[in-house]
Design a protein around this motif. Structure first.
Motif, mmCIF file in Angstrom:
data_model
loop_
_atom_site.group_PDB
_atom_site.id
_atom_site.type_symbol
_atom_site.label_atom_id
_atom_site.label_comp_id
_atom_site.label_asym_id
_atom_site.label_seq_id
_atom_site.Cartn_x
_atom_site.Cartn_y
_atom_site.Cartn_z
ATOM 1 N N ASN A 170 1.035 -0.910 0.131
ATOM 2 C CA ASN A 170 0.120 0.190 0.317
ATOM 3 C C ASN A 170 0.793 1.402 0.104
ATOM 4 O OD1 ASN A 170 -2.530 -1.721 0.160
ATOM 5 N ND2 ASN A 170 -2.055 -1.522 2.351
ATOM 6 N N LEU A 171 2.156 1.528 0.264
ATOM 7 C CA LEU A 171 2.957 1.972 0.525
ATOM 8 C C LEU A 171 3.854 2.587 -0.840
ATOM 9 C CD1 LEU A 171 3.329 2.447 4.139
ATOM 10 C CD2 LEU A 171 2.457 3.747 2.875
ATOM 11 N N PRO A 172 4.635 3.359 -1.410
ATOM 12 C CA PRO A 172 5.216 3.710 -2.303
ATOM 13 C C PRO A 172 6.749 3.242 -1.627
ATOM 14 C CG PRO A 172 4.261 5.696 -1.650
ATOM 15 C CD PRO A 172 3.601 4.669 -0.652
ATOM 16 N N ALA A 173 7.498 2.516 -2.529
ATOM 17 C CA ALA A 173 9.507 1.883 -2.136
ATOM 18 C C ALA A 173 9.856 3.114 -2.021
ATOM 19 C CB ALA A 173 9.696 0.333 -2.410
ATOM 20 N N PHE A 174 10.839 3.165 -1.243
ATOM 21 C CA PHE A 174 12.426 4.302 -1.725
ATOM 22 C C PHE A 174 13.128 3.021 -1.576
ATOM 23 C CE2 PHE A 174 9.426 6.680 0.648
ATOM 24 C CZ PHE A 174 9.338 8.290 0.129
ATOM 25 N N ARG A 175 14.511 3.895 -2.286
ATOM 26 C CA ARG A 175 15.511 3.654 -2.413
ATOM 27 C C ARG A 175 16.417 4.153 -1.618
ATOM 28 N NH1 ARG A 175 14.469 2.761 -8.328
ATOM 29 N NH2 ARG A 175 13.185 1.412 -8.569
ATOM 30 N N ARG A 176 17.889 4.061 -1.178
ATOM 31 C CA ARG A 176 18.252 4.323 -0.592
ATOM 32 C C ARG A 176 20.121 4.892 -1.028
ATOM 33 N NH1 ARG A 176 20.775 0.524 3.829
ATOM 34 N NH2 ARG A 176 21.861 -0.796 1.916
ATOM 35 N N GLN A 177 20.324 5.484 -1.130
ATOM 36 C CA GLN A 177 21.809 6.196 -2.308
ATOM 37 C C GLN A 177 21.454 5.568 -3.301
ATOM 38 O OE1 GLN A 177 23.676 8.597 -1.073
ATOM 39 N NE2 GLN A 177 22.667 8.213 1.550
ATOM 40 N N HIS A 178 20.770 6.480 -4.452
ATOM 41 C CA HIS A 178 20.013 5.438 -5.043
ATOM 42 C C HIS A 178 20.469 6.630 -6.248
ATOM 43 C CE1 HIS A 178 17.848 4.171 -8.241
ATOM 44 N NE2 HIS A 178 17.339 4.813 -8.891
ATOM 45 N N PRO A 179 21.305 5.837 -7.738
ATOM 46 C CA PRO A 179 21.988 7.211 -8.872
ATOM 47 C C PRO A 179 20.657 7.450 -9.806
ATOM 48 C CG PRO A 179 22.724 4.690 -9.065
ATOM 49 C CD PRO A 179 22.003 4.336 -7.382
ATOM 50 N N ILE A 180 20.982 8.018 -10.332
ATOM 51 C CA ILE A 180 20.367 9.333 -11.069
ATOM 52 C C ILE A 180 21.550 9.746 -12.344
ATOM 53 C CG2 ILE A 180 18.693 10.108 -12.123
ATOM 54 C CD1 ILE A 180 16.559 9.851 -9.273
ATOM 55 N N GLY A 181 21.694 9.302 -13.168
ATOM 56 C CA GLY A 181 22.724 10.180 -14.577
ATOM 57 C C GLY A 181 24.090 9.833 -13.675
ATOM 58 N N PRO A 182 24.431 10.689 -13.659
ATOM 59 C CA PRO A 182 25.382 11.335 -12.799
ATOM 60 C C PRO A 182 25.948 11.698 -11.404
ATOM 61 C CG PRO A 182 24.773 13.687 -13.862
ATOM 62 C CD PRO A 182 24.273 12.752 -13.954
ATOM 63 N N TYR A 183 24.815 11.309 -11.185
ATOM 64 C CA TYR A 183 24.140 11.832 -9.285
ATOM 65 C C TYR A 183 23.757 10.517 -8.444
ATOM 66 C CZ TYR A 183 24.053 16.589 -11.455
ATOM 67 O OH TYR A 183 24.573 17.840 -12.041
ATOM 68 N N VAL A 184 24.039 10.970 -6.966
ATOM 69 C CA VAL A 184 23.520 10.205 -6.323
ATOM 70 C C VAL A 184 22.651 10.314 -5.010
ATOM 71 C CG1 VAL A 184 23.459 7.570 -4.428
ATOM 72 C CG2 VAL A 184 25.663 7.821 -6.690
#
Length: 139
Positions: free
Chosen positions: A35-49
């Protein structure tokens, strides 16, 4: 968006050494529920974390310690935020001091925001509760 291998390696290292405010918030966000959205920690997206990321809500969360106010960090943070928002992802910045002062309120507001944003992305999902209290958006 796929991140470069260097950024992925950096994210893995950052996961091993979360700051105390990040570790405390992760203890709350890591619980997975259908029922809740999941989070990820220290997640890389493109050139950033990013400290935390909720893909379903397209929401990146940054916990800002005092270092984010020093030197060129404010300008770098602004560039990161602008880049991410150009990718269609919302950025929320939470000062570590605010998290320390009212952890439960901040964590609850963040989850309500993710639920509301995920609901906007998926019209069949109806979040419960009212709108979250304001958090600091962007850079």
């Amino acid at each position: 968006m796929r991140a470069p291998s260097r950024t992925i390696a950096q994210a893995r290292e950052l996961r091993r050494r979360l700051s105390p405010p990040e570790a405390r918030l992760w203890s709350r966000l890591r619980a997975r529920s259908p029922n809740l959205p999941a989070f990820r920690r220290q997640h890389p997206i493109g050139p950033y974390v990013f400290d935390f990321y909720c893909a379903k809500a397209r929401l990146a969360v940054e916990i800002d310690g005092v270092a984010h106010d020093m030197g060129d960090r404010p300008q770098r943070d602004l560039r990161r935020t602008e880049w991410l928002e150009a990718q269609g992802i919302t950025v929320i910045r939470i000062p570590a001091s605010d998290l320390a002062r009212s952890f439960d309120d901040a964590a609850d507001a963040l989850m309500r925001m993710a639920i509301a944003m995920a609901g906007a992305a998926a019209p069949h999902h109806r979040p419960s509760g009212g709108p979250p209290p304001p958090l600091r958006r962007g850079g």
